[in-house]
Write an enzyme that holds these catalytic residues in place. Structure first.
Site, short mmCIF file in Angstrom:
data_model
loop_
_atom_site.label_atom_id
_atom_site.label_comp_id
_atom_site.label_asym_id
_atom_site.label_seq_id
_atom_site.Cartn_x
_atom_site.Cartn_y
_atom_site.Cartn_z
N GLU A 89 0.83 -1.19 -0.17
CA GLU A 89 0.09 0.02 -0.13
C GLU A 89 1.00 0.98 -0.06
O GLU A 89 1.78 1.42 0.78
CB GLU A 89 -0.90 0.01 1.27
CG GLU A 89 -1.47 1.22 1.38
CD GLU A 89 -2.38 1.87 0.31
OE1 GLU A 89 -2.19 3.06 0.05
OE2 GLU A 89 -3.43 0.90 -0.08
N GLN B 299 -15.49 3.24 6.75
CA GLN B 299 -14.16 2.53 6.54
C GLN B 299 -13.23 2.72 7.44
O GLN B 299 -12.22 1.93 7.72
CB GLN B 299 -13.79 2.50 5.01
CG GLN B 299 -12.99 3.88 4.65
CD GLN B 299 -12.54 3.52 3.21
OE1 GLN B 299 -13.33 3.80 2.27
NE2 GLN B 299 -11.11 3.55 2.98
N TYR C 294 -31.15 14.90 1.06
CA TYR C 294 -30.69 15.59 -0.19
C TYR C 294 -31.02 17.20 -0.01
O TYR C 294 -32.34 17.56 0.27
CB TYR C 294 -31.58 15.09 -1.56
CG TYR C 294 -31.08 15.84 -2.74
CD1 TYR C 294 -29.56 15.89 -3.25
CD2 TYR C 294 -32.20 16.52 -3.50
CE1 TYR C 294 -29.54 16.47 -4.38
CE2 TYR C 294 -31.82 17.35 -4.73
CZ TYR C 294 -30.42 17.23 -5.19
OH TYR C 294 -30.02 17.88 -6.35
N ASP D 109 -12.82 -1.32 -7.03
CA ASP D 109 -12.92 -0.14 -7.89
C ASP D 109 -11.99 -0.13 -8.78
O ASP D 109 -12.17 0.77 -9.97
CB ASP D 109 -12.62 1.34 -7.01
CG ASP D 109 -13.67 1.49 -6.08
OD1 ASP D 109 -15.06 0.90 -6.29
OD2 ASP D 109 -13.52 2.44 -5.36
#
Length: 540
Positions: free
Chosen positions: A35, A128, A229, A312
């Protein structure tokens, strides 16, 4: 400088890379993960963990820790005591001008799913930054090696493996691996090195996510929500409840108007947070402001030789539906057991072809669903309604077809219109509560410990067949009976729900997907089971 070798090199230490490391390590494979960042993420992205992802975490022992770190996602108006205590959040999206105007808000989306009907695991709202450390600790404890400040800068493949060049905090090193899994994000350098193209509908919007802390007291009478929203002339975007006292405001910016992330100075971010709260004097602590775009992308291939893309790196979705990290973790779960079976000699490399065959159609369908929902804000046009699928179907109701599935219907819909679990090959094995070794457990808990054959009590022929095939091939096969007095004891309902009658059997893969099914008796159980496994594992 050479820095050793490994069976699997993982590139990228986000949730997908860490999950891959954990799943492999628990299968006895000790991967190296590199990483480029110096540490785990401190940004609370990828907050919604769908039920299937929590199921997967359950199978590796992480569900209790994730539940403790996050909040249960519940239906509108449900479990209000937990909601008020900050231990649950309703799956509701409101339209409003600010938090101060919630009494004038209206419901744009609300979902009330009876999860108990088909899973032991409820979805969890957890950033996360909370669950990455859990994945990290579990992966390291299981035997994975994780190296920060290691950036992959080159890959060379040959017939036996991959030589990776890594910049180790300024020092070039090489790592030799038999396989590489690239979970290095939407701009994946590995995908670019491999020259894998992609299909994209483009970018639906550009945003800056402002993470801030502020004490906002909502009255008990205020409607509860997870998303708002904000339809405010001063600032439009999505306001996301992360956890008590912590918020994320995703604000649009428009490059075509000369706007850029540089416009979001600390002072501007405080101003926008106050607009979102509807309190011009609110004390605000801005943690970060991160630009991102709502991008649609599906890689043209998930595999190139000995290198695999996951997360992703091979599919990007707008945030509608919250599919992104969930699809990536499911990529990792699908791939890890296949790599382990190949590396441990239980399968030929042909098994690895099933990764792309299974996950790319699901990844493409998921990206298309997210794009449709994001572009329409949930207000589907007539031409979209036929293609629309409920988010629970997208995340766990899909059907695989590949060489790793035997007997899947030729006309099986990838995303069926109704959420059903019937034991059909290519689908997740049904959930049911059974008594096993003196404990009340879900079948999900038992059917993900490896290859598992299930039949009715009293039918010793299938049990003997599993033992014989295991001895012939070296493949560990867990053989269980289900029904009254069985290893998975119930009244016989569960096995019947799998479409298995007297004399039949169900074969479940290590990822909990039904690999093959016999509804009733066959002439030679050993030969039939051996043939099914040979097709799956050897391409025979």
């Amino acid at each position: 400088m050479s820095d050793g070798s490994t069976d699997v090199l993982i590139v990228g230490g986000g949730p997908v890379g860490l999950s891959t490391a954990l799943f492999l390590a628990r299968k006895g494979i000790r991967p190296i993960l590199v990483e480029r960042r110096p540490r785990l993420s401190t940004i609370p992205r990828a907050t919604g963990l769908h039920a299937r992802t929590v199921e997967i975490f359950r199978t590796v022992g992480l569900e209790p820790a994730v539940q403790e770190a996050g909040m249960k996602i519940v239906g509108p108006g449900a479990e209000l005591d937990l909601v008020r205590a900050g231990r649950a959040t309703p799956l509701v999206m409101l339209g409003a001008q600010s938090l101060a105007d919630l009494h004038k808000s209206f419901v744009m989306e609300a979902h009330d799913v009876d999860y108990d009907r088909f899973t032991p695991s409820w979805p969890i709202w957890c950033g996360q930054d909370h669950y990455e450390p859990l994945l990290f600790d579990a992966a390291v404890e299981a035997g994975a090696e994780i190296r920060f400040q290691n950036e992959l800068v080159g890959l060379v493949q040959d017939s036996d493996g991959v030589t990776a060049t890594v910049n180790d905090n300024g020092t070039p090193r090489t790592i030799r691996a038999r396989y590489v899994v690239a979970a290095d994000g939407v701009k994946s350098p590995v995908r670019e090195m491999l020259q894998i193209g992609n299909r994209s509908n483009g970018v639906a919007g550009n945003f800056v996510s402002i993470i801030f802390r502020a004490k906002v007291d909502l009255p008990d009478t205020a409607p509860r929500f997870t998303l708002i929203y904000l339809m405010n002339q001063l600032a439009q975007g999505l306001l996301l409840f992360i956890e008590p006292g912590r918020w994320m405001f995703g604000v649009n910016y428009y490059p075509e108007r000369g706007q850029s992330p540089a416009d979001f100075t600390p002072e501007r971010c405080v101003e926008l947070a106050r607009i979102a709260a509807g309190d011009p004097e609110l004390e605000v602590e801005v943690e970060s402001a991160q630009p991102w775009d709502a991008r649609h992308m599906v890689a043209d291939a998930y595999q190139s030789g000995r290198v695999f893309l996951a997360g992703d790196a091979c599919h990007a979705h707008p945030p509608a539906g919250g599919f992104g990290v969930n699809a990536g973790i499911q990529d990792a779960h699908n791939l890890a057991w296949k790599l382990a079976d190949v590396l441990q000699g239980h399968a030929d490399e042909s098994l690895l072809d099933s990764y792309e065959a299974e996950r790319r159609p699901v990844g493409a369908a998921t990206a298309d669903q997210a794009w449709m929902l994001f572009r329409t804000r949930g207000q589907l046009a007539d031409e979209d309604k036929a293609a629309y699928r409920d988010f629970v179907i997208v995340t766990m109701g899909y059907r695989y077809t590949s060489n790793a599935i035997v007997g899947a219907p030729a006309d099986a819909e990838l995303l069926p219109r109704e959420l059903t679990f019937t034991g059909q090959p290519g689908s997740r094995a049904p959930h049911g509560w059974v008594d096993h070794n003196g404990s009340r457990v879900s079948t999900i808990d038992v059917l993900t410990e490896g290859w598992t054959l299930v039949t009715a009590p009293g039918d010793g022929t299938w049990l003997a067949a599993a033992q014989a095939v295991s001895a012939q091939t070296g493949l560990p096969i867990q053989a269980l009976t289900a029904g009254p007095g069985g290893d998975l004891a119930d009244d016989g309902t569960w096995l019947a729900s799998c479409g298995v009658g007297p004399g039949g059997a169900l074969l479940v893969r290590p990822d909990g997907i039904v690999a093959w099914r016999s509804a009733g008796p066959v002439e030679d159980q050993t030969q039939t089971l051996a043939a099914a496994l040979a097709t799956i594992l050897r391409g025979a």
